[in-house]
Design an enzyme around this catalytic site. Structure first.
Site, PDB file in Angstrom:
ATOM      1  N   GLU A  56      22.069  31.909  69.056  1.00 42.58           N
ATOM      2  CA  GLU A  56      22.426  31.652  70.458  1.00 42.58           C
ATOM      3  C   GLU A  56      21.491  30.582  71.010  1.00 42.58           C
ATOM      4  O   GLU A  56      20.312  30.512  70.630  1.00 42.58           O
ATOM      5  CB  GLU A  56      22.299  32.935  71.281  1.00 42.58           C
ATOM      6  CG  GLU A  56      23.408  33.927  70.984  1.00 42.58           C
ATOM      7  CD  GLU A  56      23.365  35.147  71.896  1.00 42.58           C
ATOM      8  OE1 GLU A  56      22.403  35.274  72.676  1.00 42.58           O
ATOM      9  OE2 GLU A  56      24.286  35.972  71.800  1.00 42.58           O
ATOM     10  N   ARG A 102      40.306  12.518  69.044  1.00 39.58           N
ATOM     11  CA  ARG A 102      41.420  12.221  68.117  1.00 39.58           C
ATOM     12  C   ARG A 102      42.604  13.158  68.334  1.00 39.58           C
ATOM     13  O   ARG A 102      43.749  12.742  68.300  1.00 39.58           O
ATOM     14  CB  ARG A 102      40.945  12.327  66.671  1.00 39.58           C
ATOM     15  CG  ARG A 102      39.944  11.252  66.263  1.00 39.58           C
ATOM     16  CD  ARG A 102      39.637  11.418  64.786  1.00 39.58           C
ATOM     17  NE  ARG A 102      38.638  10.481  64.311  1.00 39.58           N
ATOM     18  CZ  ARG A 102      37.377  10.804  64.089  1.00 39.58           C
ATOM     19  NH1 ARG A 102      36.950  12.030  64.305  1.00 39.58           N
ATOM     20  NH2 ARG A 102      36.527   9.908  63.632  1.00 39.58           N
ATOM     21  N   GLN A 103      42.310  14.444  68.521  1.00 41.28           N
ATOM     22  CA  GLN A 103      43.400  15.433  68.663  1.00 41.28           C
ATOM     23  C   GLN A 103      43.819  15.437  70.138  1.00 41.28           C
ATOM     24  O   GLN A 103      43.434  16.313  70.920  1.00 41.28           O
ATOM     25  CB  GLN A 103      42.896  16.813  68.205  1.00 41.28           C
ATOM     26  CG  GLN A 103      43.950  17.910  68.209  1.00 41.28           C
ATOM     27  CD  GLN A 103      44.817  17.956  66.955  1.00 41.28           C
ATOM     28  OE1 GLN A 103      44.497  17.347  65.945  1.00 41.28           O
ATOM     29  NE2 GLN A 103      45.934  18.651  67.024  1.00 41.28           N
ATOM     30  N   ASP A 113      42.303  -2.258  61.743  1.00 44.45           N
ATOM     31  CA  ASP A 113      43.603  -1.646  62.054  1.00 44.45           C
ATOM     32  C   ASP A 113      44.060  -2.120  63.436  1.00 44.45           C
ATOM     33  O   ASP A 113      43.283  -2.726  64.164  1.00 44.45           O
ATOM     34  CB  ASP A 113      43.533  -0.110  61.994  1.00 44.45           C
ATOM     35  CG  ASP A 113      42.360   0.446  62.791  1.00 44.45           C
ATOM     36  OD1 ASP A 113      42.013  -0.156  63.817  1.00 44.45           O
ATOM     37  OD2 ASP A 113      41.795   1.472  62.386  1.00 44.45           O
ATOM     38  N   LYS A 156      46.473  -0.661  58.986  1.00 45.20           N
ATOM     39  CA  LYS A 156      45.958   0.459  58.191  1.00 45.20           C
ATOM     40  C   LYS A 156      46.952   1.608  58.218  1.00 45.20           C
ATOM     41  O   LYS A 156      47.500   1.923  59.278  1.00 45.20           O
ATOM     42  CB  LYS A 156      44.627   0.916  58.792  1.00 45.20           C
ATOM     43  CG  LYS A 156      44.039   2.164  58.145  1.00 45.20           C
ATOM     44  CD  LYS A 156      42.625   2.432  58.644  1.00 45.20           C
ATOM     45  CE  LYS A 156      42.601   3.255  59.905  1.00 45.20           C
ATOM     46  NZ  LYS A 156      41.262   3.485  60.429  1.00 45.20           N
ATOM     47  N   ASP A 216      34.506  -2.424  64.234  1.00 47.63           N
ATOM     48  CA  ASP A 216      35.275  -1.194  64.466  1.00 47.63           C
ATOM     49  C   ASP A 216      34.512  -0.315  65.451  1.00 47.63           C
ATOM     50  O   ASP A 216      33.317  -0.525  65.678  1.00 47.63           O
ATOM     51  CB  ASP A 216      35.500  -0.452  63.135  1.00 47.63           C
ATOM     52  CG  ASP A 216      36.775   0.384  63.164  1.00 47.63           C
ATOM     53  OD1 ASP A 216      37.397   0.495  64.237  1.00 47.63           O
ATOM     54  OD2 ASP A 216      37.147   0.938  62.111  1.00 47.63           O
ATOM     55  N   THR A 253      33.734   8.174  57.382  1.00 48.01           N
ATOM     56  CA  THR A 253      33.562   8.205  55.914  1.00 48.01           C
ATOM     57  C   THR A 253      33.278   6.807  55.360  1.00 48.01           C
ATOM     58  O   THR A 253      32.876   6.669  54.210  1.00 48.01           O
ATOM     59  CB  THR A 253      34.848   8.706  55.224  1.00 48.01           C
ATOM     60  OG1 THR A 253      35.908   7.769  55.505  1.00 48.01           O
ATOM     61  CG2 THR A 253      35.254  10.085  55.700  1.00 48.01           C
ATOM     62  N   GLY A 254      33.564   5.783  56.145  1.00 45.99           N
ATOM     63  CA  GLY A 254      33.380   4.403  55.685  1.00 45.99           C
ATOM     64  C   GLY A 254      34.580   3.875  54.918  1.00 45.99           C
ATOM     65  O   GLY A 254      34.629   2.693  54.552  1.00 45.99           O
ATOM     66  N   THR A 310      37.674   3.213  55.771  1.00 47.48           N
ATOM     67  CA  THR A 310      38.433   2.138  56.429  1.00 47.48           C
ATOM     68  C   THR A 310      37.795   0.787  56.111  1.00 47.48           C
ATOM     69  O   THR A 310      38.469  -0.167  55.700  1.00 47.48           O
ATOM     70  CB  THR A 310      38.443   2.381  57.962  1.00 47.48           C
ATOM     71  OG1 THR A 310      39.132   3.603  58.214  1.00 47.48           O
ATOM     72  CG2 THR A 310      39.091   1.241  58.711  1.00 47.48           C
TER      73      THR A 310
HETATM   74  C1  R5P Z   1      40.212   5.015  63.614  1.00 45.01           C
HETATM   75  O1  R5P Z   1      41.264   4.670  64.024  1.00 45.01           O
HETATM   76  C2  R5P Z   1      38.891   4.412  63.980  1.00 45.01           C
HETATM   77  O2  R5P Z   1      39.024   3.251  64.736  1.00 45.01           O
HETATM   78  C3  R5P Z   1      38.060   4.138  62.736  1.00 45.01           C
HETATM   79  O3  R5P Z   1      38.663   3.101  62.014  1.00 45.01           O
HETATM   80  C4  R5P Z   1      37.962   5.373  61.885  1.00 45.01           C
HETATM   81  O4  R5P Z   1      37.514   6.479  62.651  1.00 45.01           O
HETATM   82  C5  R5P Z   1      37.026   5.154  60.729  1.00 45.01           C
HETATM   83  O5  R5P Z   1      36.985   6.292  59.944  1.00 45.01           O
HETATM   84  P1  R5P Z   1      36.517   6.226  58.427  1.00 45.01           P
HETATM   85  O6  R5P Z   1      35.180   5.548  58.408  1.00 45.01           O
HETATM   86  O7  R5P Z   1      36.444   7.660  58.009  1.00 45.01           O
HETATM   87  O8  R5P Z   1      37.554   5.475  57.674  1.00 45.01           O
END
Ligand code: R5P
Length: 288
Positions: free
Chosen positions: A35, A92-93, A166, A189, A216, A221-222, A224
């Site tokens: 807690e 995102r959601q 993207d 993308k 970006d 995760t890198g 993209t």
């Molecule tokens: C998504 O639309 C965002 O603009 C980034 O491109 C995304 O969050 C990157 O995520 P990751 O590094 O996992 O590909």
């Protein structure tokens, strides 16, 4: 009174200095059963309070912490309470993709509306809502980091070509390129899962001797950026920089990008080894 929450002290101190305001670190502890324990060491009575909290790492603890802190500030007689979030989560959601799902941002913004008078967010990742004000009932200020990214590129990278990985990235990549006055390219993308993306282009690309600067908002995760680099390398590009606002870097993302010879720099909305671009002045200006 600028309050440094557990994930915001580094920026809160700078913001307080910029504004010549009182800085107070929030005391945050944990009981053995996990807690949270929250304490204000000075009274916020009759003060305009700004809680500075960046939401990374254990995001859910960060959320509970600011809600408890805001409720406590209110209890102790604070005049107005604002949240300054260098990085804000759960954007995102923003719709129900499958029956029964929680619209996370709606649930979270409902709680923020209840406890705060105003919210400031650096480069929020907006999808289906064009404006931040569409997500909150309280005044919500979107602080763009485009200016500091453009300044950084102008000062440090010669002959840049800005690439957005993207279509959404036109909001930052294209804007940054326009401020610098250099060429830009927006790729496409397709996301297959949280970890799998495919990057393509529907334009003729002339790289010449340009230094590619991928811009970006988030690196998580890198993947993209890695996919975009793969695509551009096939087209003859050799030098890669990547500038992002929020360096989340999960699953060794930074290491993977380094191995792919991408020089990465981010802003300090999330502190890390490459967070060289300071956003404290941007936030301070908006708070006045
Ligand atoms: C998504 O639309 C965002 O603009 C980034 O491109 C995304 O969050 C990157 O995520 P990751 O590094 O996992 O590909």
């Amino acid at each position: 009174m600028i309050i440094g929450c557990s994930h915001g002290t580094y920026l809160a101190k700078k913001i307080a200095r910029n504004l010549n305001a009182q800085y107070l670190p929030l005391t945050v502890g944990k009981f053995p059963d996990n807690e949270l324990y929250i304490r204000f060491n000075k009274s916020p009575k009759n003060k305009n309070v700004v809680l500075v909290q960046s939401f990374y790492g254990n995001i859910n603890d960060c959320v509970v912490e600011v809600l408890f802190a805001a409720a406590t500030a209110r209890d102790l007689g604070a005049k107005k309470i604002a949240l300054a979030a260098p990085h804000f989560p759960y954007l995102r959601q923003d719709r129900r993709f499958n029956p029964g799902e929680c619209i996370s941002i709606k649930a979270l913004s409902g709680l923020i509306n209840r406890h705060f008078d105003k919210v400031f967010i650096v480069a929020p990742h907006l999808h289906r809502q064009a404006k931040l004000s569409g997500l909150f009932k309280i005044p919500a200020v979107n602080i763009s980091a485009n200016n500091c990214i453009a300044d950084y590129i102008k000062k440090t990278i010669k002959n840049p070509m800005i690439v957005g990985p993207d279509w959404e990235s036109h909001k930052w990549a294209q804007k940054v390129a326009e401020q610098i006055g250099c060429d830009y390219l927006i790729l496409r993308k397709k996301r297959h899962s949280g970890r799998k993306v495919k990057v393509t282009s529907n334009q003729k690309i002339r790289i010449d001797n340009k230094t590619i600067v991928l811009v970006d908002d988030i690196i998580s995760t890198g993947n993209t950026i890695l996919e975009a680099v793969k695509k551009l390398r096939k087209l003859g590009a050799k030098n890669f920089h990547c500038i992002a606002v929020h360096g989340i870097f999960v699953e060794n993302a930074l290491e993977k990008l380094r191995k792919a010879s991408v020089r990465v720099v981010t802003t300090n909305t999330i502190p890390n080894n490459v967070s060289k671009i300071d956003v404290s002045k941007l936030i301070s200006k908006k708070l006045i």
